[in-house]
Design an enzyme around this catalytic site. Structure first.
Site, PDB file in Angstrom:
ATOM      1  N   HIS A  15       0.614  -1.531  -0.452  1.00 37.17           N
ATOM      2  CA  HIS A  15      -0.013   0.259  -0.559  1.00 37.17           C
ATOM      3  C   HIS A  15       0.241   0.591   0.164  1.00 37.17           C
ATOM      4  O   HIS A  15       1.160   1.495   0.803  1.00 37.17           O
ATOM      5  CB  HIS A  15      -1.355  -0.218   0.842  1.00 37.17           C
ATOM      6  CG  HIS A  15      -1.716   0.989   1.540  1.00 37.17           C
ATOM      7  ND1 HIS A  15      -3.294   1.045   1.695  1.00 37.17           N
ATOM      8  CD2 HIS A  15      -1.832   2.776   1.171  1.00 37.17           C
ATOM      9  CE1 HIS A  15      -3.859   2.162   1.413  1.00 37.17           C
ATOM     10  NE2 HIS A  15      -2.915   3.136   1.085  1.00 37.17           N
ATOM     11  N   HIS A  17       1.821   5.203  -1.492  1.00 36.66           N
ATOM     12  CA  HIS A  17       0.526   6.558  -2.763  1.00 36.66           C
ATOM     13  C   HIS A  17       2.439   7.030  -3.297  1.00 36.66           C
ATOM     14  O   HIS A  17       3.497   7.692  -2.136  1.00 36.66           O
ATOM     15  CB  HIS A  17       0.230   7.960  -1.192  1.00 36.66           C
ATOM     16  CG  HIS A  17      -0.958   6.738  -1.006  1.00 36.66           C
ATOM     17  ND1 HIS A  17      -2.561   7.280  -1.052  1.00 36.66           N
ATOM     18  CD2 HIS A  17      -1.377   6.641   0.016  1.00 36.66           C
ATOM     19  CE1 HIS A  17      -2.680   6.748  -1.075  1.00 36.66           C
ATOM     20  NE2 HIS A  17      -2.587   6.249   0.411  1.00 36.66           N
ATOM     21  N   LYS A  99      -9.295   0.063  -6.096  1.00 28.87           N
ATOM     22  CA  LYS A  99      -9.115   0.319  -5.089  1.00 28.87           C
ATOM     23  C   LYS A  99     -10.400   1.104  -4.734  1.00 28.87           C
ATOM     24  O   LYS A  99     -11.251   2.003  -5.031  1.00 28.87           O
ATOM     25  CB  LYS A  99      -8.259   1.620  -4.221  1.00 28.87           C
ATOM     26  CG  LYS A  99      -7.893   2.329  -3.755  1.00 28.87           C
ATOM     27  CD  LYS A  99      -7.772   1.388  -2.268  1.00 28.87           C
ATOM     28  CE  LYS A  99      -8.493   1.600  -0.776  1.00 28.87           C
ATOM     29  NZ  LYS A  99      -6.866   3.156  -0.692  1.00 28.87           N
ATOM     30  N   HIS A 136     -10.918   1.121   1.789  1.00 28.71           N
ATOM     31  CA  HIS A 136     -10.625   2.280   3.052  1.00 28.71           C
ATOM     32  C   HIS A 136     -11.668   1.932   3.020  1.00 28.71           C
ATOM     33  O   HIS A 136     -12.920   2.365   3.226  1.00 28.71           O
ATOM     34  CB  HIS A 136      -9.978   3.461   2.221  1.00 28.71           C
ATOM     35  CG  HIS A 136      -9.694   4.708   2.660  1.00 28.71           C
ATOM     36  ND1 HIS A 136      -8.686   4.697   3.146  1.00 28.71           N
ATOM     37  CD2 HIS A 136     -10.585   4.870   3.915  1.00 28.71           C
ATOM     38  CE1 HIS A 136      -9.216   5.981   4.376  1.00 28.71           C
ATOM     39  NE2 HIS A 136      -9.995   5.597   4.868  1.00 28.71           N
ATOM     40  N   HIS A 174      -4.801  -0.617   6.087  1.00 23.33           N
ATOM     41  CA  HIS A 174      -4.749  -0.065   6.836  1.00 23.33           C
ATOM     42  C   HIS A 174      -5.221  -0.099   8.124  1.00 23.33           C
ATOM     43  O   HIS A 174      -6.144   0.771   8.493  1.00 23.33           O
ATOM     44  CB  HIS A 174      -4.284   1.559   6.455  1.00 23.33           C
ATOM     45  CG  HIS A 174      -5.018   2.691   5.849  1.00 23.33           C
ATOM     46  ND1 HIS A 174      -6.558   2.145   5.813  1.00 23.33           N
ATOM     47  CD2 HIS A 174      -5.035   2.852   4.326  1.00 23.33           C
ATOM     48  CE1 HIS A 174      -7.163   3.330   5.539  1.00 23.33           C
ATOM     49  NE2 HIS A 174      -6.442   3.360   4.064  1.00 23.33           N
ATOM     50  N   ASP A 247       1.993   2.756   3.703  1.00 22.74           N
ATOM     51  CA  ASP A 247       0.011   3.987   3.297  1.00 22.74           C
ATOM     52  C   ASP A 247       1.355   5.352   3.592  1.00 22.74           C
ATOM     53  O   ASP A 247       0.646   5.912   3.921  1.00 22.74           O
ATOM     54  CB  ASP A 247      -0.813   3.790   4.047  1.00 22.74           C
ATOM     55  CG  ASP A 247      -1.879   5.050   3.573  1.00 22.74           C
ATOM     56  OD1 ASP A 247      -1.214   5.604   2.320  1.00 22.74           O
ATOM     57  OD2 ASP A 247      -2.601   5.111   4.725  1.00 22.74           O
TER      58      ASP A 247
HETATM   59  O1  DOR Z   1      -3.338  10.156   5.815  1.00 27.33           O
HETATM   60  C1  DOR Z   1      -4.111   9.671   4.413  1.00 27.33           C
HETATM   61  N1  DOR Z   1      -3.485  10.101   2.769  1.00 27.33           N
HETATM   62  N2  DOR Z   1      -5.021   8.583   4.316  1.00 27.33           N
HETATM   63  C2  DOR Z   1      -5.756   8.176   2.769  1.00 27.33           C
HETATM   64  O2  DOR Z   1      -6.256   7.146   3.473  1.00 27.33           O
HETATM   65  C3  DOR Z   1      -5.299   8.779   2.063  1.00 27.33           C
HETATM   66  C4  DOR Z   1      -3.432   9.372   1.833  1.00 27.33           C
HETATM   67  C5  DOR Z   1      -3.438  10.685   1.028  1.00 27.33           C
HETATM   68  O3  DOR Z   1      -3.347  10.126  -0.139  1.00 27.33           O
HETATM   69  O4  DOR Z   1      -2.355  10.909   1.505  1.00 27.33           O
HETATM   70 ZN    ZN Z   2      -3.668   4.988   1.139  1.00 24.80          ZN
END
Ligand code: DOR
Ligand code: ZN
Length: 344
Positions: A15, A17, A99, A136, A174, A247
């Site tokens: 997971h 970003h 997702k 999520h 998460h 995450d």
């Molecule tokens: O804290 C988070 N940041 N939770 C999420 O689900 C998305 C993520 C983000 O893309 O910044």
């Molecule tokens: Zn995430």
């Protein structure tokens, strides 16, 4: 005797970003240094909803991350999710999962799903072709206390999904609560969960330690101590249903340290050291490799990685900030010293 070094099969991050553009270039090398593969979250602006957009994004990630790192792409589900497009991208090897963001649950989720019922054609197709659903797991009902949104999601959404799509593989992303850890541990084999480093280290006091702490803010928000302990127990339990998913969610410093700060913790620089500290504290170093390098791949039906990495018991001081173009990112554990160091 204290373990001095640990060599494990190369791990994956289930997971992640990575963003796009300059920020992608700044953050991707941190993940590529530690992980062989990562599940890439599709919550860009606009979100990644087509196979061609995912394919192009994958090329940009490969260029930013360099050789030896494989981005595993995901499709962002909207109310209009098209089963044919999902299947095409899956069959062409562009994405491995889709997702589900409930609309407005978190960063860039405005295009998310307003009503699960609208996803029926997409979910039926995914179940048939063996494409995973990543969720999520928070309800967005403003009446529900933000600390209860994950537990309520289990009752209002997840239980029904498992019942209605018994062959669909679902990753509860998460997890942050004792409720989620128990639900997954006792749930059917179609269900698994990722666990982040921050939910193993922090409880909700961290948000207010001496003042408001934007760098401890992510979604789902960190919970009470009893929940942190339950999530830790799940991570080190050895159950194949729990695996590593950082995450890591970078936001530039000025978008965190402001009147309405973004949700997300940038943990990529020392993710493995952070997790390993927890496994050592829980006297579960022998279970780290399975959590980091085996359970996720098996659940996704992907081969285990070749090659190894080594972590040594020697202190790592985490930088106060790292560069990201004209601005900076504040990493998880900024300024702290972790007991482990990844050496190769
Ligand atoms: O804290 C988070 N940041 N939770 C999420 O689900 C998305 C993520 C983000 O893309 O910044
Ligand atoms: Zn995430």
């Amino acid at each position: 005797m204290q373990t001095q070094s640990l060599t494990i099969r190369r791990p994956d991050d289930w997971h992640l970003h990575l963003r796009d553009g300059d920020l992608l270039s700044a953050v991707a090398p941190y993940s590529a240094r530690q992980f062989a593969r990562a599940i890439i979250m599709p919550n860009l602006l606009p979100p990644v909803t087509t196979a061609s957009a995912a394919d192009a994004y994958r090329s940009r990630i490969r260029a930013a991350a360099g050789e030896g790192f494989e981005p595993l792409m995901t499709c962002y589900l909207t109310d209009q999710a098209d089963p044919d497009e999902l299947e095409r991208g899956f069959r062409e090897g562009i994405w491995v999962a889709a997702k589900l963001y409930p609309a407005n649950a978190t960063t860039n989720s405005a295009h998310g799903v307003t009503d699960i019922a609208r996803l029926r054609p997409a979910l039926e197709r995914m179940q048939r072709i063996g494409m995973l659903l990543l969720v999520h797991g928070e309800v967005t009902d403003p009446e529900i206390d933000i600390f209860d949104r994950e537990a309520v999601f289990i009752d209002r959404v997840l239980t029904g999904l498992l019942r209605d799509y018994p062959e669909l593989k679902i990753v509860f992303e998460h997890i942050t609560t004792a409720d989620a850890a128990k639900f997954v541990a006792e749930g059917p084999s179609q269900l698994a969960a990722t666990i982040t480093p921050q939910h193993l280290h922090l409880n909700r006091n961290a948000l207010f330690a001496g003042g408001i702490r934007p760098h401890a803010y992510c979604l789902p928000v960190v919970k009470r101590e009893k929940h942190r302990l339950a999530v830790r127990a799940a991570a080190v339990s050895g159950s194949p249903k729990f695996f590593l998913g950082t995450d890591s969610a970078p936001h530039l410093r000025e978008t965190k340290e402001t009147g309405c700060g973004c949700a997300g913790i940038f943990n990529a620089p020392h993710a493995l050291e952070s997790y390993l500290t927890v496994f050592e504290e829980e006297r579960a170093l022998d279970r780290f490799e399975a959590f980091a390098s085996e359970h996720g791949a098996r659940f996704y039906g992907l081969p285990l990685n070749e090659g190894t990495i080594t972590l040594e018991h020697s202190p790592t001081t985490v930088a106060e900030a790292v560069d990201a173009g004209a601005s900076t990112l504040v990493p998880f554990h900024a300024g702290e010293t972790l007991a482990w160091r990844m050496t190769s």
